[in-house]
Design a protein around this motif. Structure first.
Motif, PDB file in Angstrom:
ATOM      1  N   SER A  21       7.052 -14.102  36.607  1.00  0.00           N
ATOM      2  CA  SER A  21       6.396 -12.829  36.909  1.00  0.00           C
ATOM      3  C   SER A  21       5.710 -12.885  38.270  1.00  0.00           C
ATOM      4  O   SER A  21       5.677 -11.882  38.995  1.00  0.00           O
ATOM      5  CB  SER A  21       5.383 -12.496  35.820  1.00  0.00           C
ATOM      6  OG  SER A  21       4.407 -13.529  35.714  1.00  0.00           O
ATOM      7  N   SER A  22       5.138 -14.045  38.652  1.00  0.00           N
ATOM      8  CA  SER A  22       4.508 -14.163  39.972  1.00  0.00           C
ATOM      9  C   SER A  22       5.540 -14.029  41.080  1.00  0.00           C
ATOM     10  O   SER A  22       5.277 -13.427  42.127  1.00  0.00           O
ATOM     11  CB  SER A  22       3.787 -15.503  40.082  1.00  0.00           C
ATOM     12  OG  SER A  22       4.695 -16.578  39.901  1.00  0.00           O
ATOM     13  N   GLN A  47       8.274 -12.252  40.897  1.00  0.00           N
ATOM     14  CA  GLN A  47       8.625 -10.833  40.962  1.00  0.00           C
ATOM     15  C   GLN A  47       7.544 -10.023  41.666  1.00  0.00           C
ATOM     16  O   GLN A  47       7.853  -9.075  42.397  1.00  0.00           O
ATOM     17  CB  GLN A  47       8.860 -10.308  39.551  1.00  0.00           C
ATOM     18  CG  GLN A  47      10.126 -10.831  38.899  1.00  0.00           C
ATOM     19  CD  GLN A  47      10.349 -10.254  37.518  1.00  0.00           C
ATOM     20  OE1 GLN A  47       9.439  -9.643  36.932  1.00  0.00           O
ATOM     21  NE2 GLN A  47      11.536 -10.441  36.974  1.00  0.00           N
ATOM     22  N   ILE A  48       6.286 -10.387  41.466  1.00  0.00           N
ATOM     23  CA  ILE A  48       5.204  -9.686  42.164  1.00  0.00           C
ATOM     24  C   ILE A  48       5.304  -9.922  43.668  1.00  0.00           C
ATOM     25  O   ILE A  48       5.150  -8.988  44.479  1.00  0.00           O
ATOM     26  CB  ILE A  48       3.845 -10.144  41.616  1.00  0.00           C
ATOM     27  CG1 ILE A  48       3.681  -9.674  40.160  1.00  0.00           C
ATOM     28  CG2 ILE A  48       2.708  -9.591  42.467  1.00  0.00           C
ATOM     29  CD1 ILE A  48       2.439 -10.206  39.491  1.00  0.00           C
ATOM     30  N   MET A  75       9.976  -5.245  36.137  1.00  0.00           N
ATOM     31  CA  MET A  75       9.136  -6.441  36.148  1.00  0.00           C
ATOM     32  C   MET A  75       8.676  -6.808  34.746  1.00  0.00           C
ATOM     33  O   MET A  75       8.497  -5.943  33.882  1.00  0.00           O
ATOM     34  CB  MET A  75       7.927  -6.225  37.062  1.00  0.00           C
ATOM     35  CG  MET A  75       8.279  -6.119  38.528  1.00  0.00           C
ATOM     36  SD  MET A  75       6.848  -5.768  39.553  1.00  0.00           S
ATOM     37  CE  MET A  75       5.900  -7.264  39.292  1.00  0.00           C
ATOM     38  N   LYS A  76       8.478  -8.100  34.527  1.00  0.00           N
ATOM     39  CA  LYS A  76       8.066  -8.564  33.207  1.00  0.00           C
ATOM     40  C   LYS A  76       6.632  -8.190  32.870  1.00  0.00           C
ATOM     41  O   LYS A  76       6.277  -8.106  31.690  1.00  0.00           O
ATOM     42  CB  LYS A  76       8.225 -10.086  33.128  1.00  0.00           C
ATOM     43  CG  LYS A  76       9.665 -10.566  33.174  1.00  0.00           C
ATOM     44  CD  LYS A  76       9.734 -12.068  33.027  1.00  0.00           C
ATOM     45  CE  LYS A  76      11.180 -12.546  33.045  1.00  0.00           C
ATOM     46  NZ  LYS A  76      11.267 -14.026  32.915  1.00  0.00           N
ATOM     47  N   CYS A  77       5.808  -7.981  33.874  1.00  0.00           N
ATOM     48  CA  CYS A  77       4.392  -7.686  33.622  1.00  0.00           C
ATOM     49  C   CYS A  77       4.151  -6.219  33.288  1.00  0.00           C
ATOM     50  O   CYS A  77       3.011  -5.841  33.001  1.00  0.00           O
ATOM     51  CB  CYS A  77       3.550  -8.098  34.821  1.00  0.00           C
ATOM     52  SG  CYS A  77       4.055  -7.328  36.376  1.00  0.00           S
ATOM     53  N   THR A  78       5.157  -5.373  33.336  1.00  0.00           N
ATOM     54  CA  THR A  78       5.007  -3.972  32.976  1.00  0.00           C
ATOM     55  C   THR A  78       5.506  -3.738  31.543  1.00  0.00           C
ATOM     56  O   THR A  78       6.301  -4.519  31.021  1.00  0.00           O
ATOM     57  CB  THR A  78       5.789  -3.078  33.942  1.00  0.00           C
ATOM     58  OG1 THR A  78       7.177  -3.470  33.950  1.00  0.00           O
ATOM     59  CG2 THR A  78       5.251  -3.220  35.361  1.00  0.00           C
ATOM     60  N   LYS A  79       5.060  -2.664  30.945  1.00  0.00           N
ATOM     61  CA  LYS A  79       5.392  -2.356  29.560  1.00  0.00           C
ATOM     62  C   LYS A  79       6.443  -1.264  29.428  1.00  0.00           C
ATOM     63  O   LYS A  79       6.597  -0.688  28.351  1.00  0.00           O
ATOM     64  CB  LYS A  79       4.126  -1.935  28.805  1.00  0.00           C
ATOM     65  CG  LYS A  79       3.083  -3.035  28.715  1.00  0.00           C
ATOM     66  CD  LYS A  79       1.874  -2.576  27.908  1.00  0.00           C
ATOM     67  CE  LYS A  79       0.843  -3.691  27.805  1.00  0.00           C
ATOM     68  NZ  LYS A  79      -0.357  -3.253  27.023  1.00  0.00           N
ATOM     69  N   ASP A 139      13.898  -7.123  27.131  1.00  0.00           N
ATOM     70  CA  ASP A 139      13.942  -8.050  28.266  1.00  0.00           C
ATOM     71  C   ASP A 139      15.293  -8.021  28.969  1.00  0.00           C
ATOM     72  O   ASP A 139      15.377  -8.188  30.187  1.00  0.00           O
ATOM     73  CB  ASP A 139      13.639  -9.476  27.780  1.00  0.00           C
ATOM     74  CG  ASP A 139      12.206  -9.615  27.296  1.00  0.00           C
ATOM     75  OD1 ASP A 139      11.374  -8.775  27.678  1.00  0.00           O
ATOM     76  OD2 ASP A 139      11.926 -10.557  26.522  1.00  0.00           O
ATOM     77  N   LYS A 181      15.312  -4.924  31.156  1.00  0.00           N
ATOM     78  CA  LYS A 181      14.414  -5.111  32.287  1.00  0.00           C
ATOM     79  C   LYS A 181      15.036  -6.049  33.318  1.00  0.00           C
ATOM     80  O   LYS A 181      14.853  -5.868  34.531  1.00  0.00           O
ATOM     81  CB  LYS A 181      13.073  -5.647  31.804  1.00  0.00           C
ATOM     82  CG  LYS A 181      12.250  -4.638  31.011  1.00  0.00           C
ATOM     83  CD  LYS A 181      10.998  -5.264  30.442  1.00  0.00           C
ATOM     84  CE  LYS A 181       9.971  -5.493  31.517  1.00  0.00           C
ATOM     85  NZ  LYS A 181       9.403  -4.232  32.025  1.00  0.00           N
ATOM     86  N   SER A 190      15.225 -16.792  34.875  1.00  0.00           N
ATOM     87  CA  SER A 190      14.861 -16.393  33.514  1.00  0.00           C
ATOM     88  C   SER A 190      16.040 -16.528  32.559  1.00  0.00           C
ATOM     89  O   SER A 190      15.879 -16.924  31.407  1.00  0.00           O
ATOM     90  CB  SER A 190      14.357 -14.946  33.523  1.00  0.00           C
ATOM     91  OG  SER A 190      15.390 -14.063  33.936  1.00  0.00           O
TER      92      SER A 190
END
Length: 235
Positions: A2-3, A5-6, A99-103, A108, A111, A184
């Protein structure tokens, strides 16, 4: 991941901002001051306007009057930069969804597909911006070093360097997004293999007897030897 991707999203957004700044800038090329010692005025040209400035600091700009009389490379650069902005905008939108940090975005797997699509958009945006700036710079340098070219010669403007920087950032962001998806997937496959092996080993927990069909057959060799020994002793 996730970092990563950010970081990819921030790099893509920075590249998109630089691409927009380069597109609207009027400093794609400037008049060369090497041929004259005293330069009281200079000319700046961009994709949309022609500007003239002087030593006092006054700058006057006027847009290109018609699109049909423009040279072909300027029209090509316009189309490439507009395409780069559109692709960068769609890439930023899809990157937020994937992104994995979004809902948002669903499962998965969905996403991951959306994030990969966003990375491809960033890559294409960077390629379009890089091609446009390189094409414009090639035209300037070819005219500058051509001894037969007697018209006004120009030098590279600041907008070209801004556009090159934005294209590199977009390409870097798209590459990081694609690599995050690949990492991933490999990690998920490794977890699946580990879980399958553990379930196979722990199928018969400690203290639980195996079924009768899987028990080994009894060994009658020791009992036959004991009976033969008892007969010899009593005889």
């Amino acid at each position: 991941m996730s970092s990563l991707q950010i970081m990819a999203l921030l790099s893509g957004l920075a590249g998109l901002g630089a691409t927009i700044a380069a597109t609207v800038s009027n400093e794609w090329r400037a008049t060369s001051r090497a041929s004259s010692v005293i330069t009281a005025t200079w000319v700046l040209q961009g994709l949309w306007n022609n500007c003239a400035g002087n030593a006092i600091g006054a700058l006057h700009c006027r847009p290109h009057h018609t699109i049909f009389k423009l040279e072909g490379y300027i029209q090509a650069c316009r189309g490439l930069m507009i395409s780069a902005i559109c692709l960068g905008f769609f890439g930023s939108t899809f990157a937020l969804v994937g992104m994995k940090c979004t809902k948002i975005g669903g499962t998965d797997k969905n996403k991951a597909r959306i994030a990969c699509f966003a990375g491809v958009n960033f890559l294409l945006s960077g390629i379009c911006s890089l091609s446009s700036c390189s094409l414009y710079a090639h035209r300037i340098t070819s005219e500058f070093f051509d001894p037969m070219f007697v018209a006004q010669k120009y030098e590279l403007g600041a907008a070209l360097f801004i556009g090159w920087s934005g294209s590199i950032l977009c390409i870097l962001g798209g590459t990081m997004l694609c690599f995050s998806i690949a990492g991933s997937k490999s990690r998920s496959q490794a977890n699946y293999i580990y879980k399958g092996t553990a379930s196979h080993i722990s199928s018969y927990p400690r203290g639980q007897a195996k079924p009768v069909t899987q028990r080994p057959p009894p060994d009658y060799s020791n009992s036959s030897r004991m009976q033969h020994f008892d007969k010899n002793v009593y005889v």
